[in-house]
Design a protein around this motif. Structure first.
Motif, PDB file in Angstrom:
ATOM      1  N   GLY A  60       0.951  -1.083  -0.004  1.00  0.00           N
ATOM      2  CA  GLY A  60      -0.254   0.153  -0.156  1.00  0.00           C
ATOM      3  C   GLY A  60       0.900   1.417  -0.085  1.00  0.00           C
ATOM      4  N   LEU A  61       2.277   1.075   0.434  1.00  0.00           N
ATOM      5  CA  LEU A  61       3.076   2.220   0.180  1.00  0.00           C
ATOM      6  C   LEU A  61       3.842   2.223  -1.143  1.00  0.00           C
ATOM      7  N   LEU A  62       4.095   3.432  -1.532  1.00  0.00           N
ATOM      8  CA  LEU A  62       4.965   3.477  -2.729  1.00  0.00           C
ATOM      9  C   LEU A  62       6.347   4.348  -2.312  1.00  0.00           C
ATOM     10  N   LYS A  63       7.349   4.369  -3.127  1.00  0.00           N
ATOM     11  CA  LYS A  63       8.645   4.912  -3.046  1.00  0.00           C
ATOM     12  C   LYS A  63       8.851   5.863  -3.925  1.00  0.00           C
ATOM     13  N   ILE A  64       9.752   6.718  -3.787  1.00  0.00           N
ATOM     14  CA  ILE A  64      10.487   7.538  -4.749  1.00  0.00           C
ATOM     15  C   ILE A  64      11.989   7.309  -4.248  1.00  0.00           C
ATOM     16  N   LYS A  65      12.858   6.880  -5.196  1.00  0.00           N
ATOM     17  CA  LYS A  65      14.252   6.765  -4.950  1.00  0.00           C
ATOM     18  C   LYS A  65      15.049   8.042  -5.513  1.00  0.00           C
ATOM     19  N   ARG A  67      18.378   8.384  -6.162  1.00  0.00           N
ATOM     20  CA  ARG A  67      19.709   7.681  -6.111  1.00  0.00           C
ATOM     21  C   ARG A  67      20.959   8.532  -5.749  1.00  0.00           C
ATOM     22  N   SER A  68      21.002   9.625  -6.614  1.00  0.00           N
ATOM     23  CA  SER A  68      22.144  10.494  -6.579  1.00  0.00           C
ATOM     24  C   SER A  68      22.344  11.204  -5.016  1.00  0.00           C
ATOM     25  N   ALA A  69      21.132  11.454  -4.530  1.00  0.00           N
ATOM     26  CA  ALA A  69      21.333  11.984  -2.964  1.00  0.00           C
ATOM     27  C   ALA A  69      21.306  10.909  -2.015  1.00  0.00           C
ATOM     28  N   GLY A  70      21.066   9.547  -2.438  1.00  0.00           N
ATOM     29  CA  GLY A  70      21.046   8.687  -1.328  1.00  0.00           C
ATOM     30  C   GLY A  70      19.794   8.619  -0.408  1.00  0.00           C
ATOM     31  N   LEU A  71      18.754   8.984  -1.045  1.00  0.00           N
ATOM     32  CA  LEU A  71      17.456   9.018  -0.218  1.00  0.00           C
ATOM     33  C   LEU A  71      16.322   8.491  -0.589  1.00  0.00           C
ATOM     34  N   ARG A  72      15.350   7.972   0.256  1.00  0.00           N
ATOM     35  CA  ARG A  72      14.262   7.601  -0.309  1.00  0.00           C
ATOM     36  C   ARG A  72      12.991   8.129   0.329  1.00  0.00           C
ATOM     37  N   VAL A  73      11.810   8.265  -0.205  1.00  0.00           N
ATOM     38  CA  VAL A  73      10.693   8.880   0.084  1.00  0.00           C
ATOM     39  C   VAL A  73       9.635   8.128  -0.004  1.00  0.00           C
ATOM     40  N   LEU A  74       8.921   7.645   1.000  1.00  0.00           N
ATOM     41  CA  LEU A  74       7.741   6.744   1.081  1.00  0.00           C
ATOM     42  C   LEU A  74       6.418   7.416   1.283  1.00  0.00           C
ATOM     43  N   TYR A  75       5.639   6.999   0.655  1.00  0.00           N
ATOM     44  CA  TYR A  75       4.051   7.627   0.696  1.00  0.00           C
ATOM     45  C   TYR A  75       2.933   6.684   0.408  1.00  0.00           C
ATOM     46  N   LYS A  76       1.814   7.126   0.563  1.00  0.00           N
ATOM     47  CA  LYS A  76       0.805   6.374   0.389  1.00  0.00           C
ATOM     48  C   LYS A  76      -0.341   7.138  -0.346  1.00  0.00           C
ATOM     49  N   VAL A  89      10.987  10.221   5.185  1.00  0.00           N
ATOM     50  CA  VAL A  89      11.742  10.901   4.160  1.00  0.00           C
ATOM     51  C   VAL A  89      13.158  10.198   4.788  1.00  0.00           C
ATOM     52  N   GLY A  90      14.011   9.472   3.939  1.00  0.00           N
ATOM     53  CA  GLY A  90      15.345   9.198   4.821  1.00  0.00           C
ATOM     54  C   GLY A  90      16.501   8.574   3.890  1.00  0.00           C
ATOM     55  N   VAL A  91      17.464   8.127   4.302  1.00  0.00           N
ATOM     56  CA  VAL A  91      18.879   7.881   3.681  1.00  0.00           C
ATOM     57  C   VAL A  91      18.468   6.237   3.216  1.00  0.00           C
ATOM     58  N   ARG A  92      19.163   6.029   2.048  1.00  0.00           N
ATOM     59  CA  ARG A  92      18.627   4.653   1.380  1.00  0.00           C
ATOM     60  C   ARG A  92      19.735   3.834   1.849  1.00  0.00           C
ATOM     61  N   GLU A  93      20.772   4.056   2.667  1.00  0.00           N
ATOM     62  CA  GLU A  93      21.761   3.020   2.866  1.00  0.00           C
ATOM     63  C   GLU A  93      21.458   1.647   3.271  1.00  0.00           C
ATOM     64  N   ASP A  94      20.139   1.605   4.278  1.00  0.00           N
ATOM     65  CA  ASP A  94      19.863   0.530   4.596  1.00  0.00           C
ATOM     66  C   ASP A  94      18.393   0.348   4.833  1.00  0.00           C
ATOM     67  N   GLU A  96      16.184   1.154   7.317  1.00  0.00           N
ATOM     68  CA  GLU A  96      15.722   1.802   8.309  1.00  0.00           C
ATOM     69  C   GLU A  96      14.619   2.653   7.851  1.00  0.00           C
ATOM     70  N   VAL A  97      14.466   3.106   6.726  1.00  0.00           N
ATOM     71  CA  VAL A  97      13.216   3.835   6.155  1.00  0.00           C
ATOM     72  C   VAL A  97      11.889   2.803   6.154  1.00  0.00           C
ATOM     73  N   TYR A  98      12.388   1.727   5.804  1.00  0.00           N
ATOM     74  CA  TYR A  98      11.192   0.466   5.854  1.00  0.00           C
ATOM     75  C   TYR A  98      10.823   0.356   7.237  1.00  0.00           C
ATOM     76  N   GLU A  99      11.673   0.064   8.039  1.00  0.00           N
ATOM     77  CA  GLU A  99      11.230  -0.318   9.694  1.00  0.00           C
ATOM     78  C   GLU A  99      10.475   1.222  10.172  1.00  0.00           C
ATOM     79  N   ILE A 100      10.936   2.163   9.929  1.00  0.00           N
ATOM     80  CA  ILE A 100      10.269   3.512  10.241  1.00  0.00           C
ATOM     81  C   ILE A 100       8.776   3.394   9.773  1.00  0.00           C
ATOM     82  N   ALA A 101       8.747   3.133   8.378  1.00  0.00           N
ATOM     83  CA  ALA A 101       7.272   3.338   7.746  1.00  0.00           C
ATOM     84  C   ALA A 101       6.372   2.118   8.453  1.00  0.00           C
TER      85      ALA A 101
END
Length: 106
Positions: A60-65, A67-76, A89-94, A96-101
């Protein structure tokens, strides 16, 4: 097509404020672009759907990657309205953004 209304969870506002100036600009531009058609790519939109992951079920969530900034945005998508709540909104290294979501879905 009219852009969808962008709404931020209070926690996502804090995520955005924690970024440096150039990262904020990149994220805001990406969110604005995606708000033109935030539906999943399979429906002709920009969103990349999420599903079940090791960190939990994000169906039900979607993401915006950004890549050049190393960030992800998750939205619904709120299809009954034309709203696009930004969840994380967070760093895409690990993962973590998915756990927070996962936590914010509760």
């Amino acid at each position: 097509m009219k852009p969808w209304d962008i709404k931020y969870l209070p926690e996502a506002v804090k995520d955005l404020q924690a970024l440096d100036g150039s990262q904020k600009v990149l994220v805001q531009k990406a969110i604005k672009k995606v708000s033109q058609d935030p539906r999943p790519q399979s429906e002709g939109g920009y969103g990349k759907p999420l599903g079940s992951r090791s960190s939990g079920n994000l169906t039900g969530l979607l993401k915006i990657k950004l890549r050049s900034a190393g960030l992800r945005v998750l939205y619904k998508l709120m299809r009954t309205e034309t709203q696009m709540p930004v969840v994380v909104v967070g760093v895409r290294e690990d993962e973590e953004v998915y756990e927070i979501a996962q936590d914010r879905r509760r």
